[in-house]
Design a protein around this motif. Structure first.
Motif, mmCIF file in Angstrom:
data_model
loop_
_atom_site.group_PDB
_atom_site.id
_atom_site.type_symbol
_atom_site.label_atom_id
_atom_site.label_comp_id
_atom_site.label_asym_id
_atom_site.label_seq_id
_atom_site.Cartn_x
_atom_site.Cartn_y
_atom_site.Cartn_z
ATOM 1 N N GLU A 108 -5.697 14.832 -5.379
ATOM 2 C CA GLU A 108 -5.239 15.286 -3.632
ATOM 3 C C GLU A 108 -4.567 13.840 -3.550
ATOM 4 O OE1 GLU A 108 -8.571 15.107 -0.738
ATOM 5 O OE2 GLU A 108 -10.303 16.586 -1.717
ATOM 6 N N ASP A 109 -3.342 14.112 -3.684
ATOM 7 C CA ASP A 109 -2.285 12.719 -2.781
ATOM 8 C C ASP A 109 -2.370 11.341 -2.408
ATOM 9 O OD1 ASP A 109 0.277 14.823 -2.258
ATOM 10 O OD2 ASP A 109 -0.928 14.121 -0.568
ATOM 11 N N GLY A 110 -3.237 12.440 -1.391
ATOM 12 C CA GLY A 110 -3.595 11.195 -0.145
ATOM 13 C C GLY A 110 -4.574 10.010 -0.720
ATOM 14 N N LYS A 111 -5.042 9.888 -1.651
ATOM 15 C CA LYS A 111 -6.401 9.594 -2.086
ATOM 16 C C LYS A 111 -5.530 8.080 -3.126
ATOM 17 C CE LYS A 111 -10.052 11.817 -1.462
ATOM 18 N NZ LYS A 111 -11.155 11.380 -0.253
ATOM 19 N N TYR A 112 -3.716 8.036 -3.199
ATOM 20 C CA TYR A 112 -3.325 7.023 -3.864
ATOM 21 C C TYR A 112 -2.473 6.411 -2.500
ATOM 22 C CZ TYR A 112 -5.697 9.427 -7.849
ATOM 23 O OH TYR A 112 -5.996 10.753 -8.267
ATOM 24 N N ASN A 113 -2.594 5.014 -3.108
ATOM 25 C CA ASN A 113 -1.920 4.143 -1.883
ATOM 26 C C ASN A 113 -0.445 3.535 -2.763
ATOM 27 O OD1 ASN A 113 -4.004 2.578 -3.273
ATOM 28 N ND2 ASN A 113 -2.750 0.451 -2.067
#
Length: 125
Positions: A108-113
């Motif tokens: 999930e790309d939203g897990k990476y900042n």
């Protein structure tokens, strides 16, 4: 925020190999590679839970791509073998400074900042 510097990529014929590298400016819980082909959504390719070193792969690359890390250099490597034309995409390094539970959410790309600038991989048939 962590800074990411990518290297590697390029053009290769089908069946060839390439290696991508991503150096992080500091420790992060996870590092990953995503890719995005023209007209397609970004997808997770592979990720590593940096300590203890658990790795995760998309089904499409299992057995062909291998992640490794040099913890001392805070560098993540993606060795890509048996490349196919469908692997053609812009590849992005990503890092997560916040912990999340190991498992399927790695993609999930939203897990990476934090994200790298991207490096192009082109595989010709």
């Amino acid at each position: 925020q962590v800074q990411l510097v990518e290297s590697g990529g390029g053009s290769v014929q089908a069946g060839g190999s390439l290696r991508l590298a991503c150096e992080a400016s500091k420790y992060t819980y996870y590092m990953a590679w995503f890719r995005q082909a023209p007209g397609k959504e970004r997808e997770g390719v592979a990720a590593i839970y940096t300590s203890p070193g658990n790795t995760y792969y998309a089904d499409s690359v299992k057995g062909r791509f291998t992640l490794s890390q040099d913890s001392r250099k805070r560098t993540l490597y993606l060795q890509m073998n048996s490349l196919k034309p469908e692997d053609t995409a812009m590849y992005y390094c990503a890092a997560a400074e916040s912990w999340f539970r190991p498992g399927p959410s790695w993609s999930e790309d939203g897990k990476y900042n934090a994200w790298g600038q991207g490096t192009q991989v082109t595989v010709s048939s």
